[in-house]
Write a protein that holds these residues in place. Structure first.
Motif, PDB file in Angstrom:
ATOM      1  N   GLN A   1     -63.463   9.116-154.620  1.00  0.00           N
ATOM      2  CA  GLN A   1     -63.774   7.442-154.435  1.00  0.00           C
ATOM      3  C   GLN A   1     -62.620   6.659-154.307  1.00  0.00           C
ATOM      4  O   GLN A   1     -62.338   5.984-153.570  1.00  0.00           O
ATOM      5  CB  GLN A   1     -64.639   7.382-155.530  1.00  0.00           C
ATOM      6  CG  GLN A   1     -65.168   6.090-155.606  1.00  0.00           C
ATOM      7  CD  GLN A   1     -66.078   5.626-154.232  1.00  0.00           C
ATOM      8  OE1 GLN A   1     -66.657   6.630-153.706  1.00  0.00           O
ATOM      9  NE2 GLN A   1     -66.022   4.316-153.847  1.00  0.00           N
TER      10      GLN A   1
ATOM     11  N   ILE B   1     -69.642   6.038-147.864  1.00  0.00           N
ATOM     12  CA  ILE B   1     -70.933   6.877-148.052  1.00  0.00           C
ATOM     13  C   ILE B   1     -70.306   8.320-148.268  1.00  0.00           C
ATOM     14  O   ILE B   1     -69.247   8.733-147.574  1.00  0.00           O
ATOM     15  CB  ILE B   1     -71.855   6.794-147.006  1.00  0.00           C
ATOM     16  CG1 ILE B   1     -73.398   7.456-147.422  1.00  0.00           C
ATOM     17  CG2 ILE B   1     -71.288   7.313-145.666  1.00  0.00           C
ATOM     18  CD1 ILE B   1     -74.477   7.181-146.583  1.00  0.00           C
ATOM     19  N   ALA B   2     -71.320   9.044-148.807  1.00  0.00           N
ATOM     20  CA  ALA B   2     -70.584  10.728-148.996  1.00  0.00           C
ATOM     21  C   ALA B   2     -71.924  11.465-148.785  1.00  0.00           C
ATOM     22  O   ALA B   2     -72.954  10.845-149.487  1.00  0.00           O
ATOM     23  CB  ALA B   2     -70.039  10.835-150.373  1.00  0.00           C
TER      24      ALA B   2
ATOM     25  N   SER C   1     -72.174   2.683-150.938  1.00  0.00           N
ATOM     26  CA  SER C   1     -72.107   1.435-151.380  1.00  0.00           C
ATOM     27  C   SER C   1     -71.186   0.593-150.732  1.00  0.00           C
ATOM     28  O   SER C   1     -69.972   1.209-150.190  1.00  0.00           O
ATOM     29  CB  SER C   1     -71.862   1.327-153.061  1.00  0.00           C
ATOM     30  OG  SER C   1     -70.775   1.634-153.108  1.00  0.00           O
TER      31      SER C   1
ATOM     32  N   HIS D   1     -74.663   3.463-159.487  1.00  0.00           N
ATOM     33  CA  HIS D   1     -74.081   4.305-158.563  1.00  0.00           C
ATOM     34  C   HIS D   1     -72.645   4.914-159.187  1.00  0.00           C
ATOM     35  O   HIS D   1     -72.302   5.874-159.633  1.00  0.00           O
ATOM     36  CB  HIS D   1     -73.778   3.540-157.241  1.00  0.00           C
ATOM     37  CG  HIS D   1     -73.459   4.233-156.229  1.00  0.00           C
ATOM     38  ND1 HIS D   1     -73.920   5.658-155.855  1.00  0.00           N
ATOM     39  CD2 HIS D   1     -72.488   3.751-155.128  1.00  0.00           C
ATOM     40  CE1 HIS D   1     -73.077   6.070-154.803  1.00  0.00           C
ATOM     41  NE2 HIS D   1     -72.428   5.009-154.508  1.00  0.00           N
TER      42      HIS D   1
ATOM     43  N   GLU E   1     -68.236   9.448-161.939  1.00  0.00           N
ATOM     44  CA  GLU E   1     -69.299   9.576-160.805  1.00  0.00           C
ATOM     45  C   GLU E   1     -70.438  10.144-161.706  1.00  0.00           C
ATOM     46  O   GLU E   1     -71.653  10.558-161.248  1.00  0.00           O
ATOM     47  CB  GLU E   1     -69.121  10.581-159.851  1.00  0.00           C
ATOM     48  CG  GLU E   1     -67.965  10.118-158.819  1.00  0.00           C
ATOM     49  CD  GLU E   1     -68.557   9.104-157.892  1.00  0.00           C
ATOM     50  OE1 GLU E   1     -69.570   8.804-157.538  1.00  0.00           O
ATOM     51  OE2 GLU E   1     -67.611   9.013-156.820  1.00  0.00           O
TER      52      GLU E   1
ATOM     53  N   ARG F   1     -67.916  18.438-160.559  1.00  0.00           N
ATOM     54  CA  ARG F   1     -68.555  17.677-161.630  1.00  0.00           C
ATOM     55  C   ARG F   1     -69.154  18.801-162.879  1.00  0.00           C
ATOM     56  O   ARG F   1     -69.724  19.772-162.410  1.00  0.00           O
ATOM     57  CB  ARG F   1     -69.796  17.000-161.087  1.00  0.00           C
ATOM     58  CG  ARG F   1     -69.284  16.190-160.264  1.00  0.00           C
ATOM     59  CD  ARG F   1     -70.415  14.983-159.733  1.00  0.00           C
ATOM     60  NE  ARG F   1     -69.730  14.341-158.572  1.00  0.00           N
ATOM     61  CZ  ARG F   1     -70.431  13.439-157.683  1.00  0.00           C
ATOM     62  NH1 ARG F   1     -71.818  13.301-157.867  1.00  0.00           N
ATOM     63  NH2 ARG F   1     -69.958  12.678-156.804  1.00  0.00           N
TER      64      ARG F   1
ATOM     65  N   ARG G   1     -68.194  -1.728-151.405  1.00  0.00           N
ATOM     66  CA  ARG G   1     -67.261  -1.775-152.803  1.00  0.00           C
ATOM     67  C   ARG G   1     -67.046  -3.286-153.291  1.00  0.00           C
ATOM     68  O   ARG G   1     -66.841  -4.243-152.264  1.00  0.00           O
ATOM     69  CB  ARG G   1     -66.090  -1.126-152.562  1.00  0.00           C
ATOM     70  CG  ARG G   1     -66.154  -0.066-151.790  1.00  0.00           C
ATOM     71  CD  ARG G   1     -67.150   1.119-152.242  1.00  0.00           C
ATOM     72  NE  ARG G   1     -67.164   2.304-151.426  1.00  0.00           N
ATOM     73  CZ  ARG G   1     -67.882   3.373-151.249  1.00  0.00           C
ATOM     74  NH1 ARG G   1     -69.160   3.324-152.374  1.00  0.00           N
ATOM     75  NH2 ARG G   1     -67.939   4.258-150.622  1.00  0.00           N
TER      76      ARG G   1
ATOM     77  N   SER H   1     -65.073  12.957-157.090  1.00  0.00           N
ATOM     78  CA  SER H   1     -65.375  12.666-155.587  1.00  0.00           C
ATOM     79  C   SER H   1     -63.892  11.907-155.455  1.00  0.00           C
ATOM     80  O   SER H   1     -63.244  11.622-156.338  1.00  0.00           O
ATOM     81  CB  SER H   1     -66.558  11.618-155.375  1.00  0.00           C
ATOM     82  OG  SER H   1     -66.136  10.313-155.441  1.00  0.00           O
TER      83      SER H   1
ATOM     84  N   LYS I   1     -60.159   6.895-151.394  1.00  0.00           N
ATOM     85  CA  LYS I   1     -60.670   6.581-150.138  1.00  0.00           C
ATOM     86  C   LYS I   1     -60.358   5.037-150.204  1.00  0.00           C
ATOM     87  O   LYS I   1     -60.307   4.366-149.240  1.00  0.00           O
ATOM     88  CB  LYS I   1     -61.794   6.847-149.865  1.00  0.00           C
ATOM     89  CG  LYS I   1     -62.989   6.747-150.529  1.00  0.00           C
ATOM     90  CD  LYS I   1     -64.365   7.296-149.974  1.00  0.00           C
ATOM     91  CE  LYS I   1     -65.685   7.253-150.569  1.00  0.00           C
ATOM     92  NZ  LYS I   1     -66.895   7.792-149.971  1.00  0.00           N
TER      93      LYS I   1
END
Ligand code: ASP
Length: 597
Positions: free
Chosen positions: A184, A542-543, A498, A445, A160, A206, A500, A182, A187
């Motif tokens: 990402q 989205i987060a 976004s 992103h 990220e 992070r 994906r 995340s 999910k």
């Protein structure tokens, strides 16, 4: 008042003790507030042998009575407790700072004794707000069929854009887990598994250099949906934020959330998260030909006047300050000093006063005729009585500086009102960013974001290699836009996501575009590429940055105020004194040899 006459038992902490002759008044604090206790003459003898102190834990039994000297400032200010019996449940050392709204404790001290700081009403209110936002989000998402599914913390890297925190594995000597930047990829895997609406209020980790107001671990409201297009996501999640506004602030945000392309945001505000509570748009007088290729160049207005600062600059930008013609010389000098600060980095500031009588008075009078000044003033959209401020320099820096100047002026002019909330979707971000040091593309992103469907061919049919680094903007990849969106609140990015990529071939092309070899892609993301072979549905998500959202709703600049146990700017927990060294035995077990030991 309704409780008058009742027998009650209260327990809490002693905030203040006041003696008036034979009577002692104690302010007792608990999670719900402050209640005044009255110790009468009889109890005072007991108090003498068991003296109270600040922050002692006290239980008191007594009767609720009406107060003679009412205190309108607190909810229990019209009653007090006539104490009949009390027990000191625990003593307290003298606290290192006063535990009141206006504390005398500095930041470091309060962080060191965070458990005492958390007793303060001001901090408690922030945590209450945080919990309210959390509840509201969960309710909305639950009502919309989202399912909270936990994902692991000990994982492999999820890029990220930051460094990973890593955790050594004892059982797998020499190997490391990464903590998720995340959830990402998880999910996305859940979408492949058919859980078509997922959410989680989740910690992300992070390892970044901590600029002001960042935390190495922070919380996201992380969401993902299947069988959706961008429009579905935008609608669902502006619904979420509107619901939070309503539940937490009592605000009915009925307006449609404004939308703006990334390019317009950069062009008009110099910034991809514009504060649209006020206008004061940037006017581009001169731009380099490759940036914002389609936008109009107005350099004809300024070029050729033998003014080297403008003639030699890559970009010249202006803003019109409403009513600013009255700015004094001193104010203008101050603004000039402001733009010259190293953080802003400009060499100077030019101005044109557009006086009420229609004349122009300018710091560049020597070079420009009144008529030309008038055209510049018109281009900047200034009215009579306004002031036009002009910056010149390299495109990126100048745009950034102008964006900062705009915000500073907005602040000075009181246009950034604390109690006004303006949401904005920023759309159509570039898919790639150019990384100069490595002369390659990086994902703006993250690598799982899909290009606009109409530009997939451009991505597939072009070689990602940049042959002419100086002219990277001419590469077809520079023009590819992403199916990505950010939600902005009052100039802060509060969420981003976004649509994906969900086909293996396109995802492989993306890794290739980012300069990853096939082996590397397989090594790092083989699991995801594999999953895409087994019926991956179209999906997107989205987060939201939960801490920041709370801070904005709480009217604070600092996310730390909304985290129970935050870290300081060097990433330290000063209360725990972490991070810290570990002993040799532990290092041995982990098969780790420190470089300098
Ligand atoms: N994982 C992304 C982030 O942390 C959000 C998303 O794309 O859903 O920014």
């Amino acid at each position: 008042m309704g409780d008058i006459g009742k027998e009650v038992t209260l327990a809490g902490w002693v905030q203040t003790i006041r003696k008036f002759g034979a009577i002692t008044f104690v302010d007792l604090r608990d999670r719900y507030g402050i209640t005044q206790l009255v110790f009468n003459e009889a109890l005072n003898t007991q108090l003498e042998s068991h003296p109270l102190g600040r922050e002692f834990v006290l239980q008191a039994k007594g009767k609720v009575i009406e107060r003679t000297n009412k205190n309108g400032a607190i909810p229990t200010g019209s009653i007090e407790i006539d104490v009949q019996q009390f027990t000191i449940l625990n003593k307290s050392a003298v606290p290192p700072f006063t535990i009141q709204d206006d504390t005398d404790g500095g930041d470091d001290l309060r962080m060191k004794y965070r458990y005492l700081d958390l007793r303060r009403n001001a901090v408690k209110k922030n945590l209450e707000l945080r919990y309210a936002v959390n509840r509201s989000a969960r309710n909305y998402l639950h009502e919309n069929n989202f399912m909270d599914i936990e994902t692991p913390f000990l994982i492999k890297s999820t890029p990220e854009g930051a460094r990973d925190f890593v955790v050594p594995s004892r059982m797998n000597a020499g190997q490391f887990y990464a903590l998720p930047q995340s959830p990402q990829t998880f999910k996305q895997l859940l979408m492949v598994s058919g859980y078509d609406r997922y959410y989680q209020v989740v910690k992300c980790f992070r390892d970044e250099d901590l600029r002001a107001d960042r935390q190495p671990e922070f919380t996201q409201i992380d969401c993902e949906m299947s069988f959706v297009e961008q429009e579905d996501i935008l609608n669902m999640f502006e619904g979420l934020i509107k619901r939070i506004f309503k539940d937490v602030k009592g605000i009915e945000y009925n307006d449609a959330v404004e939308r703006m392309t990334w390019e317009d945001a950069m062009w008009n505000y110099g910034n991809d998260k514009p504060d649209i509570r006020f206008g004061m748009r940037i006017c581009t007088l001169k731009k380099p030909s490759t940036v914002f290729a389609e936008k109009q160049d107005q350099s004809i207005l300024i070029n050729g006047a033998n003014f080297q600062v403008f003639d030699g600059a890559e970009a010249v930008l202006a803003i019109a300050v409403s009513g600013g013609a009255v700015y004094t010389r001193k104010q203008l000098d101050e603004l000039t000093e402001w733009v010259k600060r190293p953080q802003i980095g400009m060499k100077g500031l030019a101005y044109i006063r557009f006086n009420e009588d229609g004349t122009c008075k300018s710091s560049i009078d020597k070079f420009y005729t009144e008529e030309r000044l008038k055209s510049i003033v018109d281009a900047a959209g200034a009215q009579k009585g306004d002031l036009v401020l002009i910056l010149a320099g390299a495109e990126e820096r100048t745009r950034k500086a102008m964006s900062e100047l705009r915000l500073e002026l907005g602040e000075q002019m009181g246009l950034r009102k604390k109690d006004e909330y303006k949401l904005l979707w920023v759309l159509d971000f570039p898919l790639f960013e150019y990384a100069e040091e490595e002369n390659r593309w990086v994902a703006r992103h993250h690598p799982f974001t899909s290009p606009k469907p109409s530009q997939i061919d451009t991505m597939i049919n072009n070689d990602p290699v940049i042959h002419d680094a100086a002219n990277y903007l001419a590469h077809p990849y520079a023009q590819i836009k992403a199916n990505a969106y950010d939600m902005v609140l009052n100039g802060n990015e509060i969420g981003g996501g976004s649509i994906r990529i969900y086909q293996r071939a396109l995802q492989e092309k993306m890794f290739d575009a980012l300069g990853m070899s096939q082996e590397e892609a397989l090594h790092k993301f083989g699991f995801l590429l594999g999953a895409f072979e087994y019926g991956a549905p179209p999906h997107g998500g989205i987060a939201f940055g939960f801490d920041r959202l709370c801070a904005i709703l709480g009217g604070s600049e600092s996310i730390r105020d909304f985290i129970a146990f935050p870290k300081n700017n060097s990433g330290r927990d000063v209360m725990l004194d972490a991070p810290s060294t570990i002993d040799d035995a532990q290092l041995n077990e982990l098969n780790i040899l420190l470089k300098n030991s």
